[in-house]
Design a protein around this motif. Sequence first.
Motif, short mmCIF file in Angstrom:
data_model
loop_
_atom_site.label_atom_id
_atom_site.label_comp_id
_atom_site.label_asym_id
_atom_site.label_seq_id
_atom_site.Cartn_x
_atom_site.Cartn_y
_atom_site.Cartn_z
N ASN A 208 0.84 -1.19 0.00
CA ASN A 208 0.00 0.00 0.00
C ASN A 208 0.88 1.24 0.00
O ASN A 208 2.08 1.18 0.31
N PRO A 209 0.33 2.41 -0.35
CA PRO A 209 1.14 3.62 -0.47
C PRO A 209 1.81 4.06 0.83
O PRO A 209 2.80 4.81 0.78
N PHE A 210 1.31 3.63 1.98
CA PHE A 210 1.96 3.98 3.25
C PHE A 210 3.14 3.06 3.56
O PHE A 210 3.93 3.35 4.47
N GLU A 211 3.24 1.96 2.86
CA GLU A 211 4.32 0.99 3.00
C GLU A 211 4.45 0.48 4.44
O GLU A 211 5.54 0.36 4.99
N ARG A 212 3.31 0.17 5.03
CA ARG A 212 3.28 -0.43 6.37
C ARG A 212 2.03 -1.27 6.50
O ARG A 212 1.07 -1.12 5.72
N LEU A 213 2.02 -2.14 7.49
CA LEU A 213 0.79 -2.84 7.83
C LEU A 213 -0.16 -1.90 8.54
O LEU A 213 0.27 -0.94 9.20
N GLY A 214 -1.43 -2.18 8.44
CA GLY A 214 -2.38 -1.47 9.28
C GLY A 214 -2.20 -1.90 10.73
O GLY A 214 -1.60 -2.93 11.02
N THR A 215 -2.72 -1.09 11.62
CA THR A 215 -2.72 -1.44 13.04
C THR A 215 -4.16 -1.69 13.48
O THR A 215 -5.10 -1.17 12.86
N PRO A 216 -4.35 -2.45 14.55
CA PRO A 216 -5.72 -2.60 15.06
C PRO A 216 -6.38 -1.27 15.38
O PRO A 216 -7.59 -1.11 15.19
N GLU A 217 -5.57 -0.31 15.81
CA GLU A 217 -6.12 1.02 16.13
C GLU A 217 -6.62 1.74 14.88
O GLU A 217 -7.60 2.49 14.94
N ASP A 218 -5.95 1.53 13.74
CA ASP A 218 -6.45 2.09 12.47
C ASP A 218 -7.86 1.60 12.20
O ASP A 218 -8.74 2.38 11.81
N ILE A 219 -8.07 0.31 12.38
CA ILE A 219 -9.37 -0.27 12.08
C ILE A 219 -10.41 0.18 13.12
O ILE A 219 -11.57 0.44 12.79
N ALA A 220 -9.98 0.29 14.36
CA ALA A 220 -10.90 0.68 15.43
C ALA A 220 -11.47 2.08 15.21
O ALA A 220 -12.59 2.37 15.63
N GLU A 221 -10.71 2.96 14.58
CA GLU A 221 -11.23 4.31 14.30
C GLU A 221 -12.43 4.23 13.36
O GLU A 221 -13.40 4.97 13.51
N THR A 222 -12.36 3.34 12.37
CA THR A 222 -13.50 3.17 11.47
C THR A 222 -14.69 2.57 12.20
O THR A 222 -15.85 2.97 11.99
N VAL A 223 -14.43 1.63 13.09
CA VAL A 223 -15.50 1.04 13.90
C VAL A 223 -16.20 2.12 14.73
O VAL A 223 -17.43 2.18 14.77
N ALA A 224 -15.41 2.97 15.38
CA ALA A 224 -16.00 4.03 16.22
C ALA A 224 -16.84 4.98 15.37
O ALA A 224 -17.90 5.46 15.82
N PHE A 225 -16.40 5.27 14.17
CA PHE A 225 -17.14 6.15 13.27
C PHE A 225 -18.49 5.52 12.90
O PHE A 225 -19.54 6.16 13.00
N LEU A 226 -18.47 4.25 12.52
CA LEU A 226 -19.71 3.57 12.14
C LEU A 226 -20.63 3.35 13.34
O LEU A 226 -21.85 3.32 13.20
N ALA A 227 -20.05 3.20 14.53
CA ALA A 227 -20.85 2.94 15.73
C ALA A 227 -21.55 4.17 16.25
O ALA A 227 -22.52 4.06 17.00
N GLY A 228 -21.08 5.36 15.85
CA GLY A 228 -21.64 6.58 16.41
C GLY A 228 -22.14 7.56 15.36
O GLY A 228 -23.31 7.55 14.98
N PRO A 229 -21.23 8.42 14.85
CA PRO A 229 -21.69 9.53 14.01
C PRO A 229 -22.09 9.16 12.59
O PRO A 229 -22.78 9.94 11.94
#
Length: 245
Positions: A208-229
């Motif tokens: 990917n363009p960031f040249e790193r693995l995702g972190t669980p915290e990256d994914i959790a931000e999307t979860v929080a977004f979908l869970a609330g606003p």
Amino acid sequence: MTDTIDRVAIVTGGSGGIGRASALRLAAGGVAVVVHFHGNKERADDTVAAITARGGRAIAVGGDIAEERTATELFDVAEREFGGVDVLVHTAGIMPLSPIAQLDLDEFDRIHRINVRGTFVVDKLAAQRLRPGGAIINFSTSITRLQAPNYGAYAASKGAVEAISLILARELRGRDITVNTVAPGPTATPLFLDGKRPELIEQIARSNPFERLGTPEDIAETVAFLAGPARWINGQTLFVNGGAA
């Protein structure tokens, strides 16, 4: 925007990498969390302790999410301890890898029992018991689009999860409940890292363009977004992979 205070979430697989990060992120926003585990009670208890140490509310509940009776207990505990359920975050799943030609069919059945039947069971219960303003967040994988070898059975199970989610979103018309699927790319969790050579992990990380693995915290931000606003996102599969192609 939906206020997260006094909201209650069930996080299946809450003792795992993305599940744990999601539970911690939701709790940080004021959501009470039922942390589900199946086989790793110590890790689930540690997640609960981390939440309560920061002033949050959480409880750990074990069980097989593919069995309706034990899955029902998650919702019963949430209602008994916290007054109801608003959010289901369904991260629980398994990812055995094998070429299709070599995969034992018993293993295929195990993958689909946990990943497909498990999703169907908890989604069925959530459809019956979530309060208005709720959110169902299922988990797929970017592998359904990246088509990597050895992921055939796993990707097939997650394709089914996407189909369940898209249809359930339409079936809940008039209920004010969103249903979406998060499809992470390669993420630095034990589930992903297990059994992979360091050079393969580095190669995947650079995809990917960031040249790193995702972190669980990256994914959790999307979860929080979908869970609330994110009330106007519904019936979608969100690819959360840093731009991997």
